[in-house]
Design an enzyme around this catalytic site. Sequence first.
Site, PDB file in Angstrom:
ATOM      1  N   LEU A   1       2.110   4.546  -2.604  1.00 24.65           N
ATOM      2  CA  LEU A   1       1.476   4.524  -3.935  1.00 24.65           C
ATOM      3  C   LEU A   1       0.202   5.357  -3.950  1.00 24.65           C
ATOM      4  O   LEU A   1      -0.193   5.896  -4.971  1.00 24.65           O
ATOM      5  CB  LEU A   1       1.098   3.079  -4.296  1.00 24.65           C
ATOM      6  CG  LEU A   1       2.225   2.106  -4.570  1.00 24.65           C
ATOM      7  CD1 LEU A   1       1.703   0.682  -4.539  1.00 24.65           C
ATOM      8  CD2 LEU A   1       2.843   2.404  -5.927  1.00 24.65           C
ATOM      9  N   GLY A   2      -0.443   5.416  -2.819  1.00 26.97           N
ATOM     10  CA  GLY A   2      -1.702   6.158  -2.747  1.00 26.97           C
ATOM     11  C   GLY A   2      -2.213   6.170  -1.324  1.00 26.97           C
ATOM     12  O   GLY A   2      -1.703   5.447  -0.465  1.00 26.97           O
ATOM     13  N   SER A   3      -3.207   7.021  -1.097  1.00 27.42           N
ATOM     14  CA  SER A   3      -3.783   7.102   0.251  1.00 27.42           C
ATOM     15  C   SER A   3      -5.282   7.037   0.155  1.00 27.42           C
ATOM     16  O   SER A   3      -5.882   7.507  -0.815  1.00 27.42           O
ATOM     17  CB  SER A   3      -3.415   8.426   0.917  1.00 27.42           C
ATOM     18  OG  SER A   3      -2.029   8.541   0.972  1.00 27.42           O
ATOM     19  N   GLY A   4      -5.881   6.474   1.191  1.00 24.80           N
ATOM     20  CA  GLY A   4      -7.337   6.439   1.251  1.00 24.80           C
ATOM     21  C   GLY A   4      -7.769   7.021   2.581  1.00 24.80           C
ATOM     22  O   GLY A   4      -6.962   7.606   3.297  1.00 24.80           O
TER      23      GLY A   4
ATOM     24  N   PHE B   1      -8.531   5.515   5.258  1.00 25.26           N
ATOM     25  CA  PHE B   1      -8.110   4.815   6.471  1.00 25.26           C
ATOM     26  C   PHE B   1      -6.656   4.369   6.476  1.00 25.26           C
ATOM     27  O   PHE B   1      -6.262   3.529   7.260  1.00 25.26           O
ATOM     28  CB  PHE B   1      -9.035   3.610   6.707  1.00 25.26           C
ATOM     29  CG  PHE B   1     -10.443   4.045   6.889  1.00 25.26           C
ATOM     30  CD1 PHE B   1     -10.835   4.662   8.065  1.00 25.26           C
ATOM     31  CD2 PHE B   1     -11.372   3.909   5.872  1.00 25.26           C
ATOM     32  CE1 PHE B   1     -12.130   5.111   8.239  1.00 25.26           C
ATOM     33  CE2 PHE B   1     -12.674   4.349   6.031  1.00 25.26           C
ATOM     34  CZ  PHE B   1     -13.053   4.953   7.217  1.00 25.26           C
TER      35      PHE B   1
ATOM     36  N   VAL C   1      -1.404   3.061   0.880  1.00 29.88           N
ATOM     37  CA  VAL C   1      -1.019   1.887   0.097  1.00 29.88           C
ATOM     38  C   VAL C   1       0.437   2.108  -0.306  1.00 29.88           C
ATOM     39  O   VAL C   1       0.793   3.166  -0.817  1.00 29.88           O
ATOM     40  CB  VAL C   1      -1.925   1.718  -1.144  1.00 29.88           C
ATOM     41  CG1 VAL C   1      -1.473   0.533  -1.983  1.00 29.88           C
ATOM     42  CG2 VAL C   1      -3.378   1.544  -0.730  1.00 29.88           C
TER      43      VAL C   1
ATOM     44  N   LYS D   1      -1.665  -2.605   1.670  1.00 27.19           N
ATOM     45  CA  LYS D   1      -2.699  -1.627   2.055  1.00 27.19           C
ATOM     46  C   LYS D   1      -2.764  -1.613   3.577  1.00 27.19           C
ATOM     47  O   LYS D   1      -3.173  -2.598   4.202  1.00 27.19           O
ATOM     48  CB  LYS D   1      -4.038  -2.030   1.421  1.00 27.19           C
ATOM     49  CG  LYS D   1      -5.145  -1.024   1.673  1.00 27.19           C
ATOM     50  CD  LYS D   1      -6.370  -1.305   0.793  1.00 27.19           C
ATOM     51  CE  LYS D   1      -7.528  -0.399   1.187  1.00 27.19           C
ATOM     52  NZ  LYS D   1      -8.686  -0.531   0.324  1.00 27.19           N
TER      53      LYS D   1
ATOM     54  N   ASP E   1     -18.745   1.031  -4.883  1.00 31.13           N
ATOM     55  CA  ASP E   1     -17.917   2.251  -4.974  1.00 31.13           C
ATOM     56  C   ASP E   1     -17.178   2.281  -6.312  1.00 31.13           C
ATOM     57  O   ASP E   1     -16.005   2.655  -6.371  1.00 31.13           O
ATOM     58  CB  ASP E   1     -16.937   2.307  -3.796  1.00 31.13           C
ATOM     59  CG  ASP E   1     -16.421   3.719  -3.544  1.00 31.13           C
ATOM     60  OD1 ASP E   1     -17.039   4.688  -4.047  1.00 31.13           O
ATOM     61  OD2 ASP E   1     -15.398   3.870  -2.845  1.00 31.13           O
TER      62      ASP E   1
HETATM   63  P1  ATP Z   1     -10.860   5.250  -0.212  1.00 32.64           P
HETATM   64  O1  ATP Z   1     -10.680   6.112   0.966  1.00 32.64           O
HETATM   65  O2  ATP Z   1     -10.887   6.021  -1.519  1.00 32.64           O
HETATM   66  O3  ATP Z   1     -11.979   4.272  -0.114  1.00 32.64           O
HETATM   67  P2  ATP Z   1      -9.015   3.183   0.474  1.00 32.64           P
HETATM   68  O4  ATP Z   1      -8.466   3.576   1.812  1.00 32.64           O
HETATM   69  O5  ATP Z   1     -10.018   2.097   0.493  1.00 32.64           O
HETATM   70  O6  ATP Z   1      -9.526   4.422  -0.337  1.00 32.64           O
HETATM   71  P3  ATP Z   1      -7.759   2.265  -1.937  1.00 32.64           P
HETATM   72  O7  ATP Z   1      -8.739   3.015  -2.776  1.00 32.64           O
HETATM   73  O8  ATP Z   1      -7.836   0.788  -1.976  1.00 32.64           O
HETATM   74  O9  ATP Z   1      -7.786   2.775  -0.425  1.00 32.64           O
HETATM   75  O10 ATP Z   1      -6.301   2.737  -2.319  1.00 32.64           O
HETATM   76  C1  ATP Z   1      -5.906   4.097  -2.267  1.00 32.64           C
HETATM   77  C2  ATP Z   1      -5.050   4.405  -3.476  1.00 32.64           C
HETATM   78  O11 ATP Z   1      -3.861   3.575  -3.466  1.00 32.64           O
HETATM   79  C3  ATP Z   1      -5.713   4.094  -4.810  1.00 32.64           C
HETATM   80  O12 ATP Z   1      -6.465   5.181  -5.277  1.00 32.64           O
HETATM   81  C4  ATP Z   1      -4.520   3.781  -5.719  1.00 32.64           C
HETATM   82  O13 ATP Z   1      -3.947   4.971  -6.213  1.00 32.64           O
HETATM   83  C5  ATP Z   1      -3.526   3.141  -4.775  1.00 32.64           C
HETATM   84  N1  ATP Z   1      -3.615   1.670  -4.826  1.00 32.64           N
HETATM   85  C6  ATP Z   1      -4.535   0.901  -4.212  1.00 32.64           C
HETATM   86  N2  ATP Z   1      -4.330  -0.403  -4.437  1.00 32.64           N
HETATM   87  C7  ATP Z   1      -3.243  -0.473  -5.231  1.00 32.64           C
HETATM   88  C8  ATP Z   1      -2.507  -1.573  -5.821  1.00 32.64           C
HETATM   89  N3  ATP Z   1      -2.870  -2.826  -5.616  1.00 32.64           N
HETATM   90  N4  ATP Z   1      -1.438  -1.273  -6.586  1.00 32.64           N
HETATM   91  C9  ATP Z   1      -1.069   0.016  -6.787  1.00 32.64           C
HETATM   92  N5  ATP Z   1      -1.702   1.083  -6.251  1.00 32.64           N
HETATM   93  C10 ATP Z   1      -2.782   0.852  -5.486  1.00 32.64           C
END
Ligand code: ATP
Length: 338
Positions: free
Chosen positions: A19-22, A24, A27, A42, A139
Amino acid sequence: MAQIKLQNVEDYYEIGEVLGSGHFGQVRVVLERASGVHWAGKFLKLRRSASSRLGLERKSVEREVEILQSLQHANVMALRDVFESRAEVVLIVELIGGGELFDFIAEKESLSEEEAIEFLKQILKGVGFMHTKNIAHFDLKPENIMLADKTMPHPHIKIIDFGLAHRLKQGEEYRSLSGTPQYIAPEVINYEPLSEAADMWSIGVITYILLSGLSPFQGDNDKETLKNIVGMIYEFEEIYFNQTSAMAKDFIEKLLVKDPIKRMTADECLLHPWIKAANRSRSSINMKRFKKFNAKRKWKMSYNMVWACNRLFRLQLQCKSRSQEDPELVRESRKYWV
Ligand code: ATP
């Protein structure tokens, strides 16, 4: 501390698409085998050794879990379960299917201030709830404000990503330089003690962008942006704000205040006349500029992702050439190739 399960997450959940990447990890959609219900997983890579540059410290993950556990609110992403293996921690959270609020708005033909206020109210309620628990998000930015279901007539806001969130304790000073340049408060940049007010600054920036499609402190580079924030260099340029009500500008001005103590709190925001009299506002947001802002933001996000991948690639090459000396580092960089 939250109950972290040591079982294999895949025994309970089927892992699906990304769904997405951060920074670390990723997701992904996960399907709960017992109930057939979809959640989001996550996947957070854990740091393997103190000297490693990759992955998160276990302590940080524990903090995110502990914070999410204490935040049960309609406008905050809910945590269901936590699994831990040797290399990663998996947070099972509610699946938020409506995408980012800013993407939803950018797809519209027009948006009245009244509609924008309805979204802001939900953000303020979610953030206000966190603050009653002495938790600051640190954030808040468009990427972390999502919609539960964008097909609903009044989509529901969900605040995500508590990776930088912190529970503030009385008598304890907390300082941090983390955050995203465009949205961080002056006290963050100045490495001063932080409070919940830092989130209110970010809400001021988000509101400014929402109404004008312009980022108030954006410079040509991060250094310039930070300088503009500390110097409070921003204005309501007439060409971008000619559709904006005076009340809305007053609301923003009461958030973009340098002294955190003088900034409006979430509760005060909800009582501000612009928010309270939303139905009387005839103004609308600058949609043309907003669409431009959002397109640029999305482009920058993809660019950052490619940049991060390249950095990992370089790190891996570096590790390969040093493999005789540091096999542990090589193993760690490999974990990131998914
Ligand atoms: P960052 O590096 O930006 O701090 P992170 O590793 O903490 O990111 P998140 O920001 O929590 O990760 O999630 C990354 C992406 O995944 C989000 O931008 C979003 O697109 C998707 N995502 C996160 N949580 C959910 C969820 N509960 N349902 C659907 N998509 C999600």
